[in-house]
Design an enzyme around this catalytic site. Structure first.
Site, PDB file in Angstrom:
ATOM      1  N   SER A 294       0.729  -0.982   0.049  1.00 10.36           N
ATOM      2  CA  SER A 294       0.221  -0.199  -0.081  1.00 10.36           C
ATOM      3  C   SER A 294       0.930   1.247  -0.031  1.00 10.36           C
ATOM      4  O   SER A 294       1.839   1.146   0.243  1.00 10.36           O
ATOM      5  CB  SER A 294      -0.881   0.015   1.303  1.00 10.36           C
ATOM      6  OG  SER A 294      -0.192   0.667   2.534  1.00 10.36           O
ATOM      7  N   ASP A 295       0.345   2.327  -0.411  1.00  9.56           N
ATOM      8  CA  ASP A 295       0.984   3.756   0.040  1.00  9.56           C
ATOM      9  C   ASP A 295       0.906   3.726   1.607  1.00  9.56           C
ATOM     10  O   ASP A 295       0.153   3.326   2.096  1.00  9.56           O
ATOM     11  CB  ASP A 295       0.506   4.762  -0.914  1.00  9.56           C
ATOM     12  CG  ASP A 295       1.942   5.858  -0.913  1.00  9.56           C
ATOM     13  OD1 ASP A 295       2.780   5.727  -0.167  1.00  9.56           O
ATOM     14  OD2 ASP A 295       1.839   6.601  -1.577  1.00  9.56           O
ATOM     15  N   TRP A 296       1.810   4.889   2.041  1.00 10.15           N
ATOM     16  CA  TRP A 296       1.853   5.047   3.463  1.00 10.15           C
ATOM     17  C   TRP A 296       0.387   5.347   3.968  1.00 10.15           C
ATOM     18  O   TRP A 296      -0.369   6.447   3.523  1.00 10.15           O
ATOM     19  CB  TRP A 296       2.740   6.613   3.511  1.00 10.15           C
ATOM     20  CG  TRP A 296       2.754   7.134   4.790  1.00 10.15           C
ATOM     21  CD1 TRP A 296       1.792   7.546   5.613  1.00 10.15           C
ATOM     22  CD2 TRP A 296       4.051   6.970   5.579  1.00 10.15           C
ATOM     23  NE1 TRP A 296       2.505   7.993   6.947  1.00 10.15           N
ATOM     24  CE2 TRP A 296       3.713   7.528   7.190  1.00 10.15           C
ATOM     25  CE3 TRP A 296       5.461   6.632   5.212  1.00 10.15           C
ATOM     26  CZ2 TRP A 296       4.654   7.871   7.830  1.00 10.15           C
ATOM     27  CZ3 TRP A 296       6.317   6.641   6.355  1.00 10.15           C
ATOM     28  CH2 TRP A 296       5.891   7.219   7.721  1.00 10.15           C
ATOM     29  N   ALA A 297      -0.122   4.626   4.903  1.00 14.36           N
ATOM     30  CA  ALA A 297      -1.334   4.480   5.417  1.00 14.36           C
ATOM     31  C   ALA A 297      -2.506   4.302   4.717  1.00 14.36           C
ATOM     32  O   ALA A 297      -3.676   4.900   5.111  1.00 14.36           O
ATOM     33  CB  ALA A 297      -1.644   5.720   6.319  1.00 14.36           C
ATOM     34  N   SER A 298      -2.377   4.126   3.376  1.00 17.63           N
ATOM     35  CA  SER A 298      -3.398   3.943   2.558  1.00 17.63           C
ATOM     36  C   SER A 298      -4.706   3.114   2.815  1.00 17.63           C
ATOM     37  O   SER A 298      -5.752   3.071   2.523  1.00 17.63           O
ATOM     38  CB  SER A 298      -3.227   4.085   0.942  1.00 17.63           C
ATOM     39  OG  SER A 298      -2.628   2.610   0.646  1.00 17.63           O
TER      40      SER A 298
END
Ligand code: NOJ
Length: 754
Positions: A294-298
């Site tokens: 995932s992207d950061w905290a997505s």
């Protein structure tokens, strides 16, 4: 005595035999001689549900060892998770010593001793910083980007890293977006070839001098509305297939080990929860075999997007859609085991994700030597070597685009005695690096001022700041500038945007040079002295006013550690510029998005046509339709003449090819490189087709008066496109073929597909 000998011999034979038997019966993941798949399956069979979910958990590490971390409950909490088998990867744990220390905890203190993956954003260099990717793409030399990525990988791997979150290949048409710098501009083909080259450069053969690449951000992150970071993306599937998806596909085809979700919605569903993207396209259609992060905290942001009520639902939706490793939100590690126990997520989805992550850990050899990347001696010897710096310099000068050069103002003479270097950015190391410069340090950057001083060791190099760091006008600085200008033979004036405004979360609504910079240029023009402008910016700026004032403009982008030397090579003619912009320069902010591969519209308008029938047409009343500098444009110190475009046949069938040839002559007095570009237009199709699409290019070198014939082979793949559902269409009918040195000035021929 004899008996003793016999005894020893017998014992040895038994030892050898039993070793062999053991080796044959050791089917555990620790047995190096077994195939990776077998080892993965064995290890998977030994893992608890929680440990499996742990492999999907990636946290931001930072510094986890040493006295400060020892007193930091947050860092200690992460180490506890690691010991409990609940972390599969860290990002931002960097350095041979630190990665070794943290890896040791994973290996020695967790139940199964599964090694960690260390990831970092190595975007355009690690310690040796190369030009921003957008600039590098203006070289139209993917081999150079491959080489630069290889050097970046080697430095990063020596610092204990296994994985870079790069390359970024989000096609964008909006220079207001801060991350325009990270991609390769507005064209699908350029984005695709550079994406693939960088994947190859980073990954090499997966030895410990390379790092795994990450295709990002999947998908369509480059087109946020209004150029505003993290904003909504709303595009047709037709645009997705034809314009935005090809670069991701090319990077997957190049063998990228990982892919990253994007932050945006796609068709209204955030990418992390988007089954169409992550499963239907990436896995089923493109056959991607690596793992998805995932992207950061997505995962967590599925809640703020409003598609999940809580972290458990976020994990559920993400995993069911095909997302896998969870960067930083902990939604997966905290909820997935229960979701599986409740029967909401099939166990097979988790097993599949874990197998893929473990596969790469085995593939990199981390189970056999977990510390193979973390070598302090190698780390010390690898950074900023003279060879790397030389490559960075070469990359910098090959990336700089000459936008204007009236009366051969450039190159400047190396016999110049008195040079005034003007402008705050000319002398600032701090403003030379952007947010994505890895572990690059400002102190290592050669500024423009220093690059010029290096080039002319005997000349007097003066400096005037010209405007405030903020871009504001400053009367005192102007007075100083004017005074120093009087004594100068020539002035090199640097304007632009600080590197601090380049990258993620750095969108700008106004990309015109600020007033103080313009005041400086006006003062220089009034001085009557010869001057040239260098633009230091990680995006195309609005240079309309600058174009009117300056006799010569060199767009230097943000050129990395060696930028000053690279710029001096161009300014003083040791390098004849060859770069061509891969993104259009707008005439004004209101013209954005402006790009060459647009559709015709039902009412197209050509600049300069202002007759009675030119009113109800697609245009602004106050500015032209054409950009200031079009895609593919860039000047040289020599000139090139294109002969007529010849096709080997006027017609072709789907199974045939046609060659397009053009002869290019160097009509100037210097040796130089020209980037010859092939474009096509499908005149009538089921769907409206772009007025031009880049289909090929070749960079050639020509001595003065030399001619070369450039040949492009046109095949049916170049004539095909995707429909709304991503099916390939190849439609008979008329096409136009264009060849030229930019997307505007071209030779044309007609072609028919039978
Ligand atoms: C968020 C960015 O969007 C992504 O590109 C980057 O790799 C991660 N942060 C990790 O730094």
């Amino acid at each position: 005595m004899k008996r003793l000998h016999f005894h020893i011999l017998a014992t040895l034979i038994v030892m050898v035999l039993s070793y062999q038997v053991n080796a044959q019966t050791d089917y555990s993941y620790k047995n190096k001689s077994l195939p990776i798949e077998t080892r993965v399956q064995d290890l998977l069979g030994r893992m608890t549900l929680e440990e499996k979910a742990g492999q999907l958990n990636q946290l931001n590490g930072g510094v986890l060892t040493g006295p400060q971390a020892a007193n930091d409950p947050g860092q200690q909490g992460k180490l506890k998770l690691l010991r409990d088998g609940k972390i599969g990867s860290f990002l931002n744990v960097v350095g041979a010593a630190e990665t070794k220390a943290v890896q040791k905890i994973a290996i020695e203190e967790s139940r199964l001793g599964i090694p960690l993956l260390f990831a970092y954003d190595v975007i355009h260099g690690f310690k040796t910083v190369f030009p921003i990717p957008l600039a590098e793409a203006c070289s139209w030399e993917p081999a150079m980007a491959e080489k630069a990525s290889g050097i970046a990988a080697n430095e990063a791997a020596a610092a204990g890293l296994h994985w870079t979150f790069a390359p970024m290949m989000d096609l964008t048409r909006d220079p207001r977006w801060g991350r325009v710098m990270e991609g390769s501009g507005e064209d699908p083909l350029i984005n695709s070839v550079f994406a693939a080259a960088r994947v190859r450069g980073f990954q090499g053969n997966f030895d410990n001098h390379h790092v795994m690449a990450c295709v990002k951000h999947f998908a369509a992150y480059g087109q946020p509305e209004g150029g505003k970071e993290y904003n909504t993306v709303d595009m047709s599937r037709y645009s997705f297939w034809n314009t935005y998806s090809p670069s991701y596909h090319a990077a997957v085809d190049a063998g990228a080990a990982t892919v990253m979700n994007s932050f945006n919605v796609f068709d209204g569903i955030p990418a992390t929860a988007n089954k169409f993207l992550n499963t239907d396209v990436l896995r089923n259609r493109w056959g991607f075999k690596g793992f998805l992060v995932s992207d950061w905290a997505s995962y967590g942001e599925l809640i703020t997007h409003g598609v999940a009520a809580d972290a458990a639902e976020a994990a559920l939706k993400g995993i069911l859609a095909g997302s896998q490793m969870d960067m930083e939100s902990s939604a997966v590690v905290n909820n997935l085991p229960q979701l599986i126990k409740d029967g909401k997520v099939p166990q097979s989805l988790l097993d599949d994700a874990v197998s893929k992550i473990l596969y790469w850990k085995f593939k990199l050899g981390l189970f056999d030597d977990p510390y193979k990347y973390s070598d302090e001696k190698r780390e010390a010897a690898t950074m900023l070597t003279p060879a790397s710096l030389e490559t960075a310099r070469d990359a910098a000068r090959k990336s700089m685009v000459l936008l204007k050069n009236d009366k051969n103002t450039l190159p400047l003479s190396k016999n110049t005695k008195n040079v005034l270097v003007a402008g705050f950015f000319a002398d600032s190391q701090e403003d030379a690096l952007d947010f994505w410069c890895g572990k690059g340090e400002a102190k290592d950057v050669v500024t423009y001022r220093n690059g010029i001083a290096n080039k002319l060791p005997k000349a007097t190099i003066n400096y005037a700041q010209g405007y405030e760091a903020s871009g504001k006008t400053n009367g005192k600085l102007l007075v100083d500038l004017k005074k120093k200008a009087r004594g100068a033979d020539v002035i090199v004036a640097v304007i632009g945007i600080t590197g601090k405004h380049a990258g993620e979360a750095r969108s700008l609504a106004d990309i015109t040079p600020p007033e103080g910079q313009m005041e400086m240029l006006r003062a220089l023009k009034a001085s009557g002295k010869p001057f040239v402008v260098v633009v230091h910016a990680a995006r195309p700026m609005v240079l309309t006013e600058v174009e009117k004032l300056a006799p010569a403009i060199l767009n230097a982008w943000i050129g990395g550690t060696a930028m000053g030397n690279g710029a001096a090579d161009v300014l003083f003619g040791d390098y004849n510029p060859s770069a061509k912009t891969v993104i259009s320069f707008p005439v004004s902010v209101g013209q954005i998005p402006v790009y060459y591969n647009a559709y015709s519209t039902g009412r197209p308008h050509e600049d300069g046509h202002d007759g009675p029938n030119d009113f109800w047409v697609s245009r602004y009343r106050d500015i032209p339709n054409s950009p200031l500098y079009p895609f593919g444009y860039g000047m040289s110190y020599t000139s090139f003449e294109y002969g007529d475009l010849k096709l080997s046949a006027a017609e072709m069938t789907a199974s045939q090819t046609v060659t397009a040839t053009v002869s290019v002559k160097n009509t100037g007095s210097r040796e130089g490189e020209e980037i010859v570009q092939l474009y096509l237009r499908d005149l009538v199709g089921t769907y409206s087709r772009p007025v031009k699409e880049l289909k090929g290019f070749e960079k050639i070198n020509l001595k003065p008066s030399e001619s070369k014939t450039v040949t492009f082979t046109i095949d049916s793949k170049m004539l095909s496109y995707f429909d709304f559902d991503g099916n390939t269409l190849l439609e008979p009918g008329k096409f136009q073929v264009f060849v030229g040195g930019n997307s505007r000035d071209v030779k044309t021929a007609d072609l028919r597909l039978k």
